[in-house]
Design an enzyme around this catalytic site. Structure first.
Site, short mmCIF file in Angstrom:
data_model
loop_
_atom_site.label_atom_id
_atom_site.label_comp_id
_atom_site.label_asym_id
_atom_site.label_seq_id
_atom_site.Cartn_x
_atom_site.Cartn_y
_atom_site.Cartn_z
N GLY A 207 -3.81 37.61 -53.38
CA GLY A 207 -2.44 37.77 -52.90
C GLY A 207 -1.49 36.69 -53.42
N THR B 233 0.55 36.76 -55.88
CA THR B 233 1.87 37.32 -56.19
C THR B 233 2.74 37.33 -54.93
OG1 THR B 233 0.68 38.77 -57.71
CG2 THR B 233 2.98 39.31 -57.29
N HIS C 284 -5.24 28.43 -59.53
CA HIS C 284 -6.47 28.97 -58.94
C HIS C 284 -7.57 27.89 -58.95
CE1 HIS C 284 -4.85 32.97 -58.80
NE2 HIS C 284 -4.83 33.16 -60.10
N ARG D 191 -8.46 35.33 -48.88
CA ARG D 191 -8.58 36.77 -48.62
C ARG D 191 -10.05 37.13 -48.44
NH1 ARG D 191 -6.36 41.68 -52.63
NH2 ARG D 191 -6.08 43.23 -50.98
N GLY E 170 -2.32 46.81 -52.23
CA GLY E 170 -1.94 45.80 -51.24
C GLY E 170 -2.37 46.11 -49.82
P1 PAP Z 1 -3.46 36.90 -59.40
O1 PAP Z 1 -4.62 36.20 -58.79
O2 PAP Z 1 -3.78 37.47 -60.76
O3 PAP Z 1 -2.21 36.09 -59.41
P2 PAP Z 1 -2.94 38.30 -56.96
O4 PAP Z 1 -1.50 38.48 -56.71
O5 PAP Z 1 -3.65 37.25 -56.20
O6 PAP Z 1 -3.19 38.19 -58.52
O7 PAP Z 1 -3.71 39.64 -56.62
C1 PAP Z 1 -3.16 40.89 -56.65
C2 PAP Z 1 -3.44 41.54 -55.30
O8 PAP Z 1 -2.39 41.20 -54.38
C3 PAP Z 1 -3.48 43.03 -55.43
O9 PAP Z 1 -4.37 43.49 -54.42
P3 PAP Z 1 -5.09 44.92 -54.48
O10 PAP Z 1 -5.70 45.07 -55.82
O11 PAP Z 1 -6.10 44.89 -53.38
O12 PAP Z 1 -4.02 45.94 -54.21
C4 PAP Z 1 -2.03 43.37 -55.11
O13 PAP Z 1 -1.81 44.70 -54.77
C5 PAP Z 1 -1.78 42.42 -53.97
N1 PAP Z 1 -0.35 42.19 -53.74
C6 PAP Z 1 0.60 41.90 -54.67
N2 PAP Z 1 1.78 41.77 -54.09
C7 PAP Z 1 1.61 41.99 -52.78
C8 PAP Z 1 2.50 42.00 -51.65
N3 PAP Z 1 3.78 41.78 -51.78
N4 PAP Z 1 1.95 42.25 -50.44
C9 PAP Z 1 0.64 42.48 -50.29
N5 PAP Z 1 -0.25 42.48 -51.31
C10 PAP Z 1 0.24 42.25 -52.54
#
Ligand code: PAP
Length: 342
Positions: free
Chosen positions: A86, A88, A141, A163, A305
């Site tokens: 999460g 982002t 990270h 998470r 998400g």
């Molecule tokens: P990163 O480690 O490459 O920076 P990161 O943002 O940690 O990526 O992970 C992406 C996850 O956060 C995705 O989860 P999912 O595959 O289970 O769907 C993404 O959908 C989720 N994510 C991104 N933005 C949001 C948001 N605004 N609210 C909730 N979940 C989010």
């Protein structure tokens, strides 16, 4: 006042002397990296074992470089997470809290709101972070034990987002299978992803040690590490946003509360809002860091998400395997994952 960071300003044209120094440091790091244990799973993504954690080989020069060069200031905020936890979302929230202008997220990908330090340092040039406006927000990270001592010792603050590892694995699995490069690498079956992940053989793995290190530091020094959970953020985003703002030294005023600022920050940072924006849907991210081979689709930071998506993917045996590892590793630490049972 928080102003927009211009990452390109951190890279001046180097002098000849700087070029030679940087090249020498780079060669030195490469020698060290090539001597480390290597693993190639996850669609040929090369990982190296460094200080007990598996780092993407392409990023490791950045880790080594920043361990040497990073000089945090007391007002710096580090946004930290295990990949696909999460990040982002955390970046969007921290940016909106700092600026009090959540609407700016309509024209900027959240990943561009704060540089990922190891990516920022992984290119051929050493960035000059003094060029960034204060207060600075970075993301990383890197596990707590691998962060440079300068970060441990500085009064700078860390916000860690944790998470449930089963959801993190599912997210990683989809992310890696969605990567365009290497083109030739076949898609990966979930069973293989589970196998590697449980052995810690994943980007920045093992996840359990990663989470535990930050958890323990947050217990020891709550003023240093604010430990948050994705699931709690999903359950009550406004409460967590208020905690973040307090911790960041930007508590909401009575006027902010009256104007509904907290609700606006939550709304503009929500998955529904961000994932629908053109700026987050089209194009590649990471090109500006001179790491073209790692460039990834901007849209791949938004999948669905959800909390508990693992229930759609896991067998009962897979879930028990994860839960048994968590019971073993988190034993008596006080760290638990909510929503973790089948
Ligand atoms: P990163 O480690 O490459 O920076 P990161 O943002 O940690 O990526 O992970 C992406 C996850 O956060 C995705 O989860 P999912 O595959 O289970 O769907 C993404 O959908 C989720 N994510 C991104 N933005 C949001 C948001 N605004 N609210 C909730 N979940 C989010």
């Amino acid at each position: 006042m928080f102003s927009t960071p211009h990452f390109s300003e951190c890279f001046d044209t180097p002098t000849e002397e700087q070029k030679v120094d940087e090249l020498r440091a780079r060669q030195h790091h490469e020698e060290e990296i090539y001597s480390l244990p290597r693993h190639e799973g996850w669609r040929q993504l090369s990982l190296r074992l460094y200080k007990g954690f598996w780092f993407p080989e392409a990023i490791l020069p950045g880790v080594l470089s920043l361990r040497h060069h990073l000089r945090p200031t007391s007002s710096d905020i580090f946004l930290v997470s295990f990949p696909k936890s999460g990040t982002t979302w955390l970046k969007a929230l921290a940016f909106a809290i700092s600026t009090r202008k959540p609407e700016l997220l309509q024209s900027r990908h959240p990943q561009d709101c704060s540089p990922n330090l190891e990516t920022f340092f992984a290119g051929p040039r050493v960035p000059d972070l003094d060029a960034l406006p204060s207060p600075r927000q970075f993301s990383t990270h890197i596990p707590y034990s691998v962060l440079p001592k300068s970060v441990h010792d500085s009064p700078c603050r860390i916000i860690y987002l944790c998470r449930e590892p089963k959801d993190t694995l599912v997210s990683t699995y989809h992310f890696v299978n969605g990567m365009q490069r290497p083109e030739a690498a076949p898609q990966m079956p979930l069973t293989e992803a589970v196998e590697l992940f449980c052995k810690g053989l994943t980007m920045y793995g093992p996840v359990w040690e990663h989470q535990l290190e930050y958890w323990q530091e947050s217990q020891r020094r709550p003023e240093k590490v604010l430990f948050l959970k994705y699931e709690d953020l999903m359950a009550d985003p406004e409460a967590i946003v208020r905690r973040m703002a307090e911790y960041m030294g930007k508590p909401f005023s009575a006027a902010d509360e009256m104007n509904g600022m907290v609700g606006e920050i939550v709304r503009f940072s929500s998955f529904e809002k961000l994932s629908g924006l053109e700026i987050n849907k089209v194009g590649l991210w990471g090109k500006e860091f001179d790491l073209g081979h790692l460039a990834i689709k901007k849209a791949s930071f938004f999948r669905n998400g959800k909390v508990g998506d693992w229930t759609e993917h896991f067998t009962a045996e897979m879930a028990e395997r994860f839960d048994a590892i968590a019971r073993d590793k988190f034993h008596q630490s006080g760290l638990t994952h909510s929503h973790s049972s089948v």
